[in-house]
Design a protein around this motif. Structure first.
Motif, PDB file in Angstrom:
ATOM      1  N   ASP A   1      27.981  41.643  49.096  1.00 20.55           N
ATOM      2  CA  ASP A   1      27.931  43.485  48.758  1.00 20.55           C
ATOM      3  C   ASP A   1      27.321  43.956  47.624  1.00 20.55           C
TER       4      ASP A   1
ATOM      5  N   SER B   1      47.135  40.912  53.890  1.00 27.33           N
ATOM      6  CA  SER B   1      46.643  42.028  52.635  1.00 27.33           C
ATOM      7  C   SER B   1      45.499  42.618  53.277  1.00 27.33           C
ATOM      8  N   ASP B   2      45.567  44.024  52.552  1.00 24.72           N
ATOM      9  CA  ASP B   2      44.191  45.104  52.991  1.00 24.72           C
ATOM     10  C   ASP B   2      44.039  45.133  52.097  1.00 24.72           C
ATOM     11  N   ALA B   3      44.584  44.275  50.529  1.00 20.03           N
ATOM     12  CA  ALA B   3      43.859  44.443  48.972  1.00 20.03           C
ATOM     13  C   ALA B   3      42.599  44.370  49.120  1.00 20.03           C
ATOM     14  N   ARG B   4      41.861  44.187  48.076  1.00 16.51           N
ATOM     15  CA  ARG B   4      39.927  43.993  47.878  1.00 16.51           C
ATOM     16  C   ARG B   4      39.552  43.371  47.596  1.00 16.51           C
ATOM     17  N   TYR B   5      38.889  42.073  47.932  1.00 20.04           N
ATOM     18  CA  TYR B   5      38.239  40.782  47.373  1.00 20.04           C
ATOM     19  C   TYR B   5      37.484  41.127  46.382  1.00 20.04           C
ATOM     20  N   VAL B   6      37.733  41.107  45.245  1.00 19.35           N
ATOM     21  CA  VAL B   6      36.816  41.275  43.545  1.00 19.35           C
ATOM     22  C   VAL B   6      36.712  40.133  43.002  1.00 19.35           C
TER      23      VAL B   6
ATOM     24  N   ASN C   1      48.085  35.573  47.581  1.00 22.72           N
ATOM     25  CA  ASN C   1      47.592  36.640  46.812  1.00 22.72           C
ATOM     26  C   ASN C   1      47.236  35.500  46.259  1.00 22.72           C
TER      27      ASN C   1
ATOM     28  N   LYS D   1      36.174  32.131  48.501  1.00 25.50           N
ATOM     29  CA  LYS D   1      36.368  32.933  50.009  1.00 25.50           C
ATOM     30  C   LYS D   1      36.570  32.035  50.740  1.00 25.50           C
TER      31      LYS D   1
END
Length: 402
Positions: free
Chosen positions: A384, A205-210, A185, A176
């Motif tokens: 998190d 992007s507004d996608a979530r980090y995974v 992406n 990250k």
């Protein structure tokens, strides 16, 4: 001021540091050693991989490690001894490597040693009410520091569990930090003993980090190849290519609850091992399956569970910004697995991690060097955990030579 503390302060204050990353994975195939020059810290981190060396473990080292790695029962004396002798062995390899590179220990600011995971026990595995996530690595940092004369940072995974995480995947923190892209992406997929990925949404992007483990990488394949063929691994996926995937057994294996747990999750050979294979074979009456067919089925299992996990994230992305997958780890050298994975992912391109500028075989060791650099000079990583408030955490315990 204590001399060691003064030395640590001076290293932390330098604009750049030479850090030697050491990584020994669950496949027990050897020690990766990567010399990194790292400038700055945090978002200003710049990583340059200067040198790479891999030491395949001789059979006596592998045999001794197998007595204590990912087994339900082990001699406490052997665990205690292994914690020290492995550190001493790694220290000898560090000194041998530096001599071969015509470098002195004083040329290295710190050693970042992952150690050898001997047991990984997140709650999702142990299911003991009231008990925390836990993980344990051997290869004592004090012995490495003392024997090499270099400040050593080790035990990176412990702080992650202390802060509410599962102790893995750790490389994702560095992914990250260093490898997010303005418009692309990205999935950074690592296929080691266990497969894991970081999904890095584009900066627009507004996608979530995974980040998560997906399940077995090479661990099940290697276990069968070692027991049935007397080889350490399936070179190029040749055995898998000669076998036939058994659909009924594959379906049974994919029913394991682990594959249906939400992200993030972690696992290890503590779950995915020969006993797990035998249990699933008995459930479908496939105890007499040919060894080549079993290797083929396990290889497909790895490819398909990786593809399922990647798809579960990719399918939620905007069609205008399709993702790309960049692969590292030993599994990327399994040609059969990679061919099947490419077919399962269809329109999602799968490339070597080298495509974005880094040697894929150096990725994990370099990641721990970056974690060590952040411990020395940074503010830490924002993590998190599943419960609790996100907060900054630094990873690693510091061992001084004196």
């Amino acid at each position: 001021m204590n001399y060691s503390i003064q030395q640590l302060s001076e290293i932390a204050s330098k604009p750049e540091r030479n850090i030697l990353g050491l990584m020994s994975g669950t496949s027990l195939d050897g020690l990766d050693m990567v010399l990194c020059n790292i400038t700055g810290a945090g978002r200003e981190t710049l990583l340059e991989v200067k040198k790479i060396k891999t030491f395949p473990y001789p059979q006596d080292i592998i045999s001794r490690l197998r007595e204590v790695v990912s087994v339900e029962e082990a001699s406490l004396q052997e665990v205690c001894l292994a914690h020290t002798w492995l550190a001493n062995y790694h220290a000898d390899l560090v000194l041998e490597t530096l001599a071969g590179w015509e470098m002195e220990p004083t040329d290295i600011d710190a050693v970042a040693s992952h150690g050898q995971t001997i047991y990984h026990a997140p709650f999702v595995k142990h299911r003991k009410k009231g008990m925390p996530n836990a993980t344990l690595q051997i290869g004592d940092g004090d012995h490495i520091a003392r024997n090499t004369g270099i400040i050593t940072i080790s035990d990176f995974r412990q702080k992650h569990t202390a802060a509410g995480g599962e102790g893995a995947p750790m490389a994702s923190l560095v992914d990250k930090l260093l490898f997010s892209h303005p418009t692309e992406n990205r999935f950074l997929l690592n296929i080691g003993g266990i497969a894991n990925f970081s999904f890095l949404p584009s900066q627009a992007s507004d996608a979530r980090y995974v980040t998560t483990d997906t399940g077995p990488g090479n661990t099940l394949i290697n276990a069968v190849v070692q027991s049935e063929f007397g080889r350490e691994f399936d070179r190029d996926g040749a055995i898998a290519a000669s076998g036939t995937v058994q659909p009924e057994l594959l379906r049974q294996m994919k029913q394991d609850p682990y594959f249906h747990e939400p992200f993030p999750k972690t696992t290890g050979p503590e779950l995915f091992n020969l006993k797990w294979i035998e249990k699933n074979k008995k459930k479908v009456g496939k105890t007499g399956i040919a060894a080549t067919d079993l290797v083929a089925t396990l290889t497909w299992l790895t490819a398909e569970t990786i593809a399922d996990a990647l798809r579960s994230v990719a399918d939620g992305l905007d069609a205008d910004t399709p993702p790309a997958v960049y692969v590292s780890g030993g599994g990327m050298h399994n040609k059969t697995m990679m061919r099947w994975l490419n077919g399962l992912l269809e329109d999602i391109p799968v490339e070597s991690f080298e495509t974005i500028g880094y040697n894929p075989d150096a990725k994990e060791a370099a990641s721990f060097a970056v974690l060590a650099n952040e411990m020395l000079a940074g503010e830490g990583f924002l993590i998190d955990p599943k419960q609790g408030t996100p907060r900054r955490v630094n990873f690693g315990k510091i061992s001084f030579p004196v």
